[in-house]
Design a protein around this motif. Structure first.
Motif, PDB file in Angstrom:
ATOM      1  N   HIS A  10       0.863  -1.183   0.000  1.00 45.42           N
ATOM      2  CA  HIS A  10       0.000   0.000   0.000  1.00 45.42           C
ATOM      3  C   HIS A  10       0.907   1.242   0.000  1.00 45.42           C
ATOM      4  N   PRO A  11       0.367   2.385  -0.400  1.00 44.73           N
ATOM      5  CA  PRO A  11       1.209   3.569  -0.565  1.00 44.73           C
ATOM      6  C   PRO A  11       1.604   4.238   0.750  1.00 44.73           C
ATOM      7  N   CYS A  39       3.841   5.578  -4.374  1.00 43.13           N
ATOM      8  CA  CYS A  39       3.846   4.132  -4.607  1.00 43.13           C
ATOM      9  C   CYS A  39       4.975   3.477  -3.808  1.00 43.13           C
ATOM     10  N   ALA A  40       4.631   2.439  -3.093  1.00 44.37           N
ATOM     11  CA  ALA A  40       5.628   1.664  -2.356  1.00 44.37           C
ATOM     12  C   ALA A  40       5.607   0.199  -2.785  1.00 44.37           C
ATOM     13  N   CYS A  41       4.661  -0.166  -3.637  1.00 49.27           N
ATOM     14  CA  CYS A  41       4.574  -1.566  -4.077  1.00 49.27           C
ATOM     15  C   CYS A  41       5.413  -1.808  -5.325  1.00 49.27           C
ATOM     16  N   GLY A  42       5.725  -0.756  -6.067  1.00 53.41           N
ATOM     17  CA  GLY A  42       6.539  -0.883  -7.272  1.00 53.41           C
ATOM     18  C   GLY A  42       5.749  -1.107  -8.545  1.00 53.41           C
ATOM     19  N   LEU A  43       4.436  -1.211  -8.469  1.00 53.52           N
ATOM     20  CA  LEU A  43       3.645  -1.546  -9.651  1.00 53.52           C
ATOM     21  C   LEU A  43       2.993  -0.351 -10.339  1.00 53.52           C
ATOM     22  N   SER A  44       2.990   0.805  -9.722  1.00 54.66           N
ATOM     23  CA  SER A  44       2.330   1.959 -10.330  1.00 54.66           C
ATOM     24  C   SER A  44       2.933   2.293 -11.687  1.00 54.66           C
ATOM     25  N   CYS A  50       1.050   6.693  -6.430  1.00 54.29           N
ATOM     26  CA  CYS A  50       0.223   5.486  -6.410  1.00 54.29           C
ATOM     27  C   CYS A  50      -0.899   5.647  -7.427  1.00 54.29           C
ATOM     28  N   ASP A  51      -1.146   4.598  -8.201  1.00 57.63           N
ATOM     29  CA  ASP A  51      -2.277   4.633  -9.127  1.00 57.63           C
ATOM     30  C   ASP A  51      -3.286   3.529  -8.824  1.00 57.63           C
ATOM     31  N   GLY A  52      -3.160   2.919  -7.658  1.00 59.65           N
ATOM     32  CA  GLY A  52      -4.089   1.869  -7.253  1.00 59.65           C
ATOM     33  C   GLY A  52      -3.658   0.474  -7.679  1.00 59.65           C
ATOM     34  N   SER A  53      -2.553   0.377  -8.413  1.00 62.10           N
ATOM     35  CA  SER A  53      -2.094  -0.938  -8.882  1.00 62.10           C
ATOM     36  C   SER A  53      -1.727  -1.878  -7.743  1.00 62.10           C
ATOM     37  N   HIS A  54      -1.494  -1.335  -6.569  1.00 65.49           N
ATOM     38  CA  HIS A  54      -1.136  -2.187  -5.430  1.00 65.49           C
ATOM     39  C   HIS A  54      -2.245  -3.191  -5.105  1.00 65.49           C
TER      40      HIS A  54
END
Ligand code: FES
Length: 92
Positions: A10-11, A39-44, A50-54
């Motif tokens: 999560h961000p 972004c902290a998950c690396g997927l954005s 963060c774009d919600g990709s987490h």
């Protein structure tokens, strides 16, 4: 190939009001209350934001490793050596 491990799913919330000295730069309550999510998950696809990709990481099991394609399709791997055997779509 460069492998980066992200454990967070999560961000980080960055609150302007909490930045040291920011209240001296801006006094407008609307600006002080502004909050960005990094972004902290690396997927954005819009890093650093963060774009919600987490949400794609919600099924991950803590302690296991996962590889993701640029489109966010994930699969579990056992070790980083397994990355060599993955299809090219897993290379970022
Ligand atoms: S934390 Fe990475 S997309 Fe939200």
């Amino acid at each position: 190939m460069r492998v980066i491990r992200h454990d967070r799913n999560h961000p980080f919330a960055l609150k302007m009001r909490e930045l040291p000295g920011f209240d001296k730069l801006a006094s407008d309550e609307k600006v002080l209350n502004y909050e960005v999510h990094l972004c902290a998950c690396g997927l954005s696809r819009h890093k650093p934001f963060c774009d919600g990709s987490h949400a794609k990481t919600s099924g991950e099991v803590p302690g296991k490793l996962y590889a993701y394609t640029i489109d966010g399709k994930g699969r579990e791997i056992q070790t980083t050596d397994d990355l060599k055997a993955l299809p090219n779509e897993y290379e970022g």
